[in-house]
Design a protein around this motif. Structure first.
Motif, PDB file in Angstrom:
ATOM      1  N   MET A 264      35.175  39.871  67.740  1.00  0.00           N
ATOM      2  CA  MET A 264      36.401  40.142  68.481  1.00  0.00           C
ATOM      3  C   MET A 264      37.402  39.001  68.292  1.00  0.00           C
ATOM      4  SD  MET A 264      35.520  43.069  69.522  1.00  0.00           S
ATOM      5  CE  MET A 264      36.921  43.521  70.534  1.00  0.00           C
ATOM      6  N   ASN A 265      38.568  39.166  68.889  1.00  0.00           N
ATOM      7  CA  ASN A 265      39.672  38.218  68.705  1.00  0.00           C
ATOM      8  C   ASN A 265      39.481  37.020  69.650  1.00  0.00           C
ATOM      9  OD1 ASN A 265      42.011  37.270  67.641  1.00  0.00           O
ATOM     10  ND2 ASN A 265      43.349  38.819  68.553  1.00  0.00           N
ATOM     11  N   ALA A 266      38.540  36.159  69.294  1.00  0.00           N
ATOM     12  CA  ALA A 266      38.120  35.074  70.196  1.00  0.00           C
ATOM     13  C   ALA A 266      38.220  33.715  69.509  1.00  0.00           C
ATOM     14  CB  ALA A 266      36.688  35.312  70.663  1.00  0.00           C
ATOM     15  N   MET A 267      38.530  32.681  70.298  1.00  0.00           N
ATOM     16  CA  MET A 267      38.534  31.291  69.840  1.00  0.00           C
ATOM     17  C   MET A 267      37.893  30.435  70.930  1.00  0.00           C
ATOM     18  SD  MET A 267      42.251  30.633  68.030  1.00  0.00           S
ATOM     19  CE  MET A 267      42.986  30.301  69.619  1.00  0.00           C
ATOM     20  N   VAL A 268      37.573  29.189  70.568  1.00  0.00           N
ATOM     21  CA  VAL A 268      37.032  28.244  71.524  1.00  0.00           C
ATOM     22  C   VAL A 268      37.798  26.932  71.405  1.00  0.00           C
ATOM     23  CG1 VAL A 268      35.214  27.525  69.908  1.00  0.00           C
ATOM     24  CG2 VAL A 268      34.969  27.050  72.366  1.00  0.00           C
ATOM     25  N   LEU A 269      38.146  26.352  72.539  1.00  0.00           N
ATOM     26  CA  LEU A 269      38.831  25.065  72.595  1.00  0.00           C
ATOM     27  C   LEU A 269      37.844  24.035  73.139  1.00  0.00           C
ATOM     28  CD1 LEU A 269      41.410  23.276  72.524  1.00  0.00           C
ATOM     29  CD2 LEU A 269      41.888  24.075  74.855  1.00  0.00           C
ATOM     30  N   THR A 270      37.572  23.048  72.324  1.00  0.00           N
ATOM     31  CA  THR A 270      36.611  22.012  72.724  1.00  0.00           C
ATOM     32  C   THR A 270      37.328  20.678  72.843  1.00  0.00           C
ATOM     33  OG1 THR A 270      36.004  21.406  70.456  1.00  0.00           O
ATOM     34  CG2 THR A 270      34.809  23.242  71.476  1.00  0.00           C
ATOM     35  N   THR A 271      36.765  19.834  73.673  1.00  0.00           N
ATOM     36  CA  THR A 271      37.316  18.485  73.837  1.00  0.00           C
ATOM     37  C   THR A 271      36.267  17.473  73.391  1.00  0.00           C
ATOM     38  OG1 THR A 271      36.530  18.356  76.115  1.00  0.00           O
ATOM     39  CG2 THR A 271      38.750  19.219  75.773  1.00  0.00           C
ATOM     40  N   GLN A 272      36.653  16.635  72.492  1.00  0.00           N
ATOM     41  CA  GLN A 272      35.795  15.548  72.017  1.00  0.00           C
ATOM     42  C   GLN A 272      36.593  14.242  72.146  1.00  0.00           C
ATOM     43  OE1 GLN A 272      32.687  16.159  71.243  1.00  0.00           O
ATOM     44  NE2 GLN A 272      32.889  18.420  71.289  1.00  0.00           N
ATOM     45  N   LYS A 273      36.212  13.472  73.177  1.00  0.00           N
ATOM     46  CA  LYS A 273      36.935  12.236  73.474  1.00  0.00           C
ATOM     47  C   LYS A 273      38.396  12.557  73.748  1.00  0.00           C
ATOM     48  CE  LYS A 273      33.718   9.361  70.837  1.00  0.00           C
ATOM     49  NZ  LYS A 273      33.536   8.384  69.762  1.00  0.00           N
ATOM     50  N   LYS A 274      39.327  12.015  72.925  1.00  0.00           N
ATOM     51  CA  LYS A 274      40.749  12.233  73.170  1.00  0.00           C
ATOM     52  C   LYS A 274      41.343  13.268  72.219  1.00  0.00           C
ATOM     53  CE  LYS A 274      41.583   7.575  74.927  1.00  0.00           C
ATOM     54  NZ  LYS A 274      42.393   6.345  74.796  1.00  0.00           N
ATOM     55  N   LYS A 275      40.481  14.037  71.580  1.00  0.00           N
ATOM     56  CA  LYS A 275      40.927  15.010  70.594  1.00  0.00           C
ATOM     57  C   LYS A 275      40.461  16.410  71.003  1.00  0.00           C
ATOM     58  CE  LYS A 275      40.765  15.863  65.589  1.00  0.00           C
ATOM     59  NZ  LYS A 275      40.164  15.437  64.306  1.00  0.00           N
ATOM     60  N   TYR A 276      41.308  17.366  70.757  1.00  0.00           N
ATOM     61  CA  TYR A 276      40.994  18.762  71.087  1.00  0.00           C
ATOM     62  C   TYR A 276      40.930  19.561  69.784  1.00  0.00           C
ATOM     63  CZ  TYR A 276      42.352  17.363  75.805  1.00  0.00           C
ATOM     64  OH  TYR A 276      42.446  16.718  77.013  1.00  0.00           O
ATOM     65  N   ASP A 277      39.843  20.331  69.624  1.00  0.00           N
ATOM     66  CA  ASP A 277      39.670  21.159  68.430  1.00  0.00           C
ATOM     67  C   ASP A 277      39.595  22.632  68.825  1.00  0.00           C
ATOM     68  OD1 ASP A 277      39.592  19.081  66.568  1.00  0.00           O
ATOM     69  OD2 ASP A 277      37.467  18.701  66.997  1.00  0.00           O
ATOM     70  N   ILE A 278      40.168  23.482  67.949  1.00  0.00           N
ATOM     71  CA  ILE A 278      40.144  24.938  68.152  1.00  0.00           C
ATOM     72  C   ILE A 278      39.340  25.560  67.008  1.00  0.00           C
ATOM     73  CG2 ILE A 278      41.504  27.041  68.372  1.00  0.00           C
ATOM     74  CD1 ILE A 278      43.817  25.303  69.331  1.00  0.00           C
TER      75      ILE A 278
END
Length: 504
Positions: free
Chosen positions: A51-65
Motif C-alpha cells: 500500500m501507499n505507506a512510508m515510515v519516518l524514523t529518528t536517529q539522533k538529530k537526523k530524520y529518515d523517510i
C-alpha cells in the motif's frame, strides 16, 4: 505513531482485515524502532509493503523517510526516500518522491496469477518439443490480454497450479495470487470475497438446447390454413348441405302431385357439396328455385377461393418446412425443459438466483443441476429435454468444435435472450493498489479492438479445424458414432418422423 513492534504487526493485520486502506490513502508510520526491524516489518505485511505507506524514523538529530518498493531495477527493497537535518534540510534520494508510485513499472518482477482452462478465454494445449518432451502452450483471449499487459507494465507472470475454480479465487482472496486472469461475472455475493478489475467483457450466461424436430407428416397437410379458417369451413360444410336439403324438400312440397316423387337423400346433397371442395362437379338437377341455385353458386365460388388458397399455401409449406417454435427467452425456457445444467462454478449463480425476488429466477434455481464440465452439459442437452447454461462465447466455440457437422449445420442452438445480462472482469484482492494500472492497460486493449479480434480469430480457427476434422473422418470412412468420443452426435434430422416435402 508507535515504538511497539507488536502493535505495528497487529495494525498491519487489522487494517487489512478491516479494509482500512486504499491506494489514494497515504499511511505514515512515525517510530524510533531500529531500521532493520522496520525493514522486516514492511517486507512482511501487505499494508506496509504494497500500500501507499512510508515510515519516518529518528536517529539522533537526523530524520529518515523509508518506503518498501516491491519492484525495482534490482528487485525488492526497503528504500530510503529522503532525509532531513537542520543543516541540510530535506534531501531526496535517487530522484524518488514522497509516497512513490509502486506499480507503474514492475521492472520485470514476477506476478502470480491463477487460471483454469475455459475456452476461448484460457486454453491449454499439450505439444511436443523438438527434443521430444511434452510442453503446455497457453492461448485464449484472456491469456493474450495478460501477455499484452505484462509487456506494458513490464512484469513476468507465473500461473499458480489450482485444482478447481474455488481455489482460483481463494488464492486471490489470500493475496497469494494478484489476479485471476479468467473472466468472472460481477455478482453482489462475490464482492464480499474479492474486487474486480475494469469490467471489460459482456460475458452474460445464456442457454443452449436442442433444436426442435420437424413436425410429423400429417401436420404438413393441416398447416396451410389457420385454426379459425378450418373451423369456419367445417361449420359451412355442415350447414350448407342442411340448408340445400331443406330448400329442395320445401320446393317439392309446393309441386302438384303428378305421379310418384323422387326422394332426395341428405347423403347425396352432402356428397355433392363436399365434392365441390375436391374439384368435382355439382349436379343442379334437384335445385329448381332461384334461391337454391344462388346458394349453390355462392358455394362454388367459396370452394374455388378456399381450394386455391389451400393448394398455394400447401406447396409453399411443403417446399419450405416450418420448424416448431423454440424457446428464446428465459420465461419460455423454464416452461419447456425438465432441468438446466451448469459447470461447478455456476453454484454462485444458483445461489444468487435462489435469493432473487423474481419468480422466474427462483424457478430456474429449483431446476438447477451441476455437471462436471461444459461438454457433459452440452451432450446431455443434445440428448434430453434440458438446457445447458454457460458463457455465450464458450458455447459458440464448443458447438463449433464438437457439435457441428461437415456441412456446417448443428443440432444445438443458443437462446436469443441472455439468462442474466451483466458484465465480467478479473478478480483481484480487495483494495488492490495495482488496480488502477491494470485497469488502464485493460482499457487500452479493449479500445484498440484487440480483444474482439482475438475472439473472432479463435472462432474462425475452431470452425476451420472442426471442418478439417470432419472431412478427414469422412475420408477415413469413420462414422459419427466412432469419432464422437462418448458424445451424442445424433442430429434432429435423424428423427424417425420426417416432414412431408416435395424436395428430393
Amino acid at each position: 505513531m508507535s515504538n511497539s513492534l507488536p502493535f505495528l504487526r497487529e495494525f498491519g493485520d487489522a487494517s487489512l482485515r478491516g479494509r482500512l486502506l486504499i491506494w489514494p490513502t497515504r499511511l505514515l508510520v512515525v517510530s524510533t524502532i531500529p531500521t532493520h526491524h522496520l525493514r522486516d516489518l514492511f517486507a512482511s505485511y501487505w499494508t506496509f509493503s504494497m500500500m501507499n505507506a512510508m515510515v519516518l524514523t529518528t536517529q539522533k538529530k537526523k530524520y529518515d523517510i523509508f518506503s518498501h518498493l516491491p519492484h525495482t531495477n534490482s528487485g525488492e527493497h526497503f528504500v530510503r526516500i529522503a532525509s532531513w537535518s537542520r543543516g541540510d534540510g530535506l534531501v531526496f534520494m535517487k530522484k524518488l518522491k514522497l509516497f512513490p508510485v509502486k506499480f507503474s513499472n514492475f521492472y520485470g518482477g514476477q506476478v502470480n496469477v491463477t487460471a483454469l482452462p475455459f475456452a476461448p478465454h484460457w486454453q491449454v494445449t499439450k505439444r511436443t518439443t523438438p527434443e521430444g518432451g511434452p510442453v503446455e502452450v497457453l492461448s485464449g483471449t484472456d491469456y493474450l490480454m495478460l501477455d499484452a499487459i505484462s509487456h506494458g507494465l513490464n512484469f513476468s507472470y507465473y500461473v499458480i497450479p489450482t485444482a478447481n475454480w474455488d481455489e482460483v479465487t481463494k488464492k486471490v482472496e489470500e493475496r497469494e495470487s494478484f489476479i485471476a486472469t479468467v473472466i468472472y461475472a460481477l455478482l453482489p455475493n462475490r464482492l464480499l470475497q474479492y474486487d474486480y478489475t475494469y469490467a471489460f467483457e459482456f460475458a452474460s450466461p445464456t442457454f443452449c438446447m436442442r433444436k426442435p424436430v420437424l413436425e410429423p407428416q400429417w401436420q404438413s397437410l393441416y398447416r396451410p390454413l389457420t385454426d379459425t379458417v378450418w373451423i369456419l369451413s367445417l361449420v359451412v360444410i355442415i350447414l350448407l348441405p342442411l340448408t340445400i336439403y331443406w330448400m329442395i324438400n320445401f320446393e317439392e312440397t309446393k309441386k302438384p302431385e303428378k305421379g310418384e316423387k323422387k326422394k332426395i337423400l341428405f347423403v347425396d346433397v352432402f356428397q355433392g357439396a363436399l365434392g365441390v371442395l375436391l374439384g368435382q362437379n355439382y349436379s343442379m338437377d334437384h335445385s329448381t328455385s332461384a334461391s337454391s341455385r344462388i346458394l349453390v353458386s355462392c358455394w362454388l365460388v367459396f370452394a374455388f377461393i378456399l381450394g386455391s388458397a389451400y393448394r398455394g399455401n400447401l406447396t409453399a409449406f411443403l417446399t419450405l418446412p416450418k420448424y416448431p417454435a423454440r424457446a428464446e427467452t428465459l420465461e419460455q425456457l423454464i416452461t419447456v425443459v425438465d432441468k438446466v445444467t451448469m459447470p461447478p462454478y455456476g453454484e454462485a449463480f444458483r445461489s444468487f438466483y435462489s435469493r432473487s425476488d423474481s419468480v422466474v429466477f427462483q424457478t430456474l434455481a429449483s431446476m438447477w443441476e451441476t455437471v462436471t464440465s461444459g461438454k457433459e452439459g452440452l451432450t446431455d442437452a443434445s440428448r434430453r429435454k434440458q438446457a445447458h447454461i454457460d458463457v455465450r462465447r464458450y458455447l459458440e466455440l464448443a458447438i463449433a468444435e464438437q457439435f457441428t457437422k461437415a456441412d456446417g449445420s448443428t443440432h444445438l442452438y443458443l437462446g436469443r435472450e441472455n439468462v442474466f445480462p451483466g458484465l465480467s472482469g478479473w478478480p483481484i484482492p480487495h483494495d488492490a493498489p495495482f488496480k488502477e494500472n491494470i485497469d488502464r492497460s485493460i482499457m487500452a486493449v479493449k479500445e484498440a479492438g484487440l480483444y474482439e479480434k482475438w475472439s473472432s480469430d479463435f472462432m474462425t480457427q475452431a470452425r476451420k479445424e472442426s471442418l478439417e476434422r470432419q472431412r478427414q473422418n469422412a475420408a477415413e470412412g469413420k462414422s459419427p458414432e466412432e469419432v464422437a468420443d462418448g458424445a451424442d452426435q445424433e442430429t434432429s434430422g435423424n428423427s424417425i418422423v420426417v416432414a412431408l416435402t416435395v424436395v428430393i
